[in-house]
Design an enzyme around this catalytic site. Structure first.
Site, short mmCIF file in Angstrom:
data_model
loop_
_atom_site.label_atom_id
_atom_site.label_comp_id
_atom_site.label_asym_id
_atom_site.label_seq_id
_atom_site.Cartn_x
_atom_site.Cartn_y
_atom_site.Cartn_z
N HIS A 21 0.89 -1.14 0.01
CA HIS A 21 -0.04 0.23 -0.15
C HIS A 21 0.98 1.34 0.04
O HIS A 21 0.58 2.10 -0.82
CB HIS A 21 -0.79 0.11 1.29
CG HIS A 21 -1.92 -0.96 1.34
ND1 HIS A 21 -1.90 -1.78 2.46
CD2 HIS A 21 -2.83 -1.45 0.44
CE1 HIS A 21 -3.17 -2.72 2.34
NE2 HIS A 21 -3.55 -2.48 1.19
N LYS A 45 -17.06 -6.80 7.23
CA LYS A 45 -15.83 -7.43 7.95
C LYS A 45 -15.65 -6.73 9.63
O LYS A 45 -15.95 -5.68 9.66
CB LYS A 45 -14.75 -7.13 7.15
CG LYS A 45 -14.57 -7.53 5.77
CD LYS A 45 -13.08 -7.12 5.14
CE LYS A 45 -13.17 -7.05 3.84
NZ LYS A 45 -12.01 -6.44 3.06
N ARG A 94 -2.26 -6.23 -8.32
CA ARG A 94 -1.12 -7.51 -7.85
C ARG A 94 -0.83 -8.29 -8.87
O ARG A 94 0.16 -8.70 -9.47
CB ARG A 94 -1.17 -7.86 -6.35
CG ARG A 94 -1.25 -6.91 -5.32
CD ARG A 94 -1.70 -7.58 -4.06
NE ARG A 94 -3.16 -7.73 -4.10
CZ ARG A 94 -3.90 -8.17 -3.07
NH1 ARG A 94 -3.48 -8.37 -1.88
NH2 ARG A 94 -5.14 -8.44 -3.29
N SER A 132 -3.02 -7.55 3.26
CA SER A 132 -3.13 -7.38 4.71
C SER A 132 -3.62 -8.77 5.46
O SER A 132 -3.28 -9.06 6.54
CB SER A 132 -4.22 -6.57 5.06
OG SER A 132 -3.96 -5.07 4.59
O1 PNS Z 1 -8.61 -2.74 0.38
P1 PNS Z 1 -9.92 -3.31 -0.01
O2 PNS Z 1 -10.85 -3.81 0.95
O3 PNS Z 1 -9.53 -4.14 -1.47
O4 PNS Z 1 -10.88 -2.03 -0.44
C1 PNS Z 1 -12.12 -2.42 -1.17
C2 PNS Z 1 -12.90 -0.81 -1.40
C3 PNS Z 1 -12.77 -0.18 0.02
C4 PNS Z 1 -12.30 0.05 -2.29
C5 PNS Z 1 -14.28 -1.19 -1.57
O5 PNS Z 1 -14.57 -2.15 -1.15
C6 PNS Z 1 -15.07 -0.18 -1.69
O6 PNS Z 1 -15.02 1.01 -2.53
N1 PNS Z 1 -16.23 -0.07 -0.74
C7 PNS Z 1 -17.00 1.10 -0.44
C8 PNS Z 1 -18.43 0.72 -0.90
C9 PNS Z 1 -18.50 0.90 -2.30
O7 PNS Z 1 -18.32 1.85 -3.02
N2 PNS Z 1 -18.91 -0.41 -3.32
C10 PNS Z 1 -19.10 -0.34 -4.41
C11 PNS Z 1 -17.76 -0.59 -5.26
S1 PNS Z 1 -18.28 -1.62 -6.62
#
Ligand code: PNS
Length: 167
Positions: A21, A45, A94, A132
């Site tokens: 990150h 989560k 990744r 993570s």
């Molecule tokens: O680090 P991560 O868990 O891969 O990040 C995922 C994240 C936070 C980018 C994604 O879950 C997100 O944007 N969540 C907020 C809710 C949202 O916008 N969902 C629709 C995306 S299609």
């Protein structure tokens, strides 16, 4: 003419922030006037660290980058991006295994907000395997995690895992 900052947003869970990150943050910060690292207050989560703790940890390890701001958010990334004046969402890729999920998210986000684009930075090869979740798993078995995390984060995760085990 009013100067409008070119703002990028890097949303994620960051539970906790890894070297992968941090590498994305350092590289993305060079592309924008301001890069907002947006920490999701995960509803489903159960994170190891609270959103406030994750924000503080990221602030601590990005102190050396002037144009980075770290905040937490709840709700949709695109809504938060819009509220922050960001037109670009940054994500790290990744491996091919990330691609389907990331593409789906980027397409959904673009369907909802046509003016907000997602850009992908290829993760540095040194960190291509890192997540993570893997780091938390290694830490929970007492494995060596300093290969994966900014040094300041290592004692925090070790302490949190000790706390969890003693409860
Ligand atoms: O680090 P991560 O868990 O891969 O990040 C995922 C994240 C936070 C980018 C994604 O879950 C997100 O944007 N969540 C907020 C809710 C949202 O916008 N969902 C629709 C995306 S299609």
């Amino acid at each position: 003419m009013k100067h409008v900052d070119h703002v990028g947003i890097y949303p994620g869970s960051f539970d906790p922030i890894t070297l992968g990150h941090l590498d994305i943050i350092e590289r993305a910060a060079k592309m924008f006037d301001k890069l907002i690292v947006a920490v999701l207050i995960n509803r489903s989560k159960s994170p190891l660290f609270s959103a406030d703790e994750r924000v503080k940890m990221i602030q601590m390890v990005t102190e050396h980058i002037d144009n980075v701001e770290v905040v937490s958010f709840d709700g949709l990334s695109v809504d938060f991006a819009e509220a922050m004046g960001a037109k670009v969402i940054v994500r790290g890729l990744r491996a091919v295994t990330d691609f389907e999920y990331e593409l789906q998210m980027a397409q959904t986000n673009r369907a909802m907000r046509h003016e907000i684009d997602t850009i992908f930075l290829t993760t540095d090869l040194r960190y291509a395997y890192l997540s993570s979740s893997i780091v938390k798993e290694v830490a929970s078995y007492g494995g060596q995690i300093d290969l994966f995390l900014p040094p300041a984060i290592v004692p925090l995760i070790e302490a949190r895992i000790r706390e969890k085990k003693s409860n």
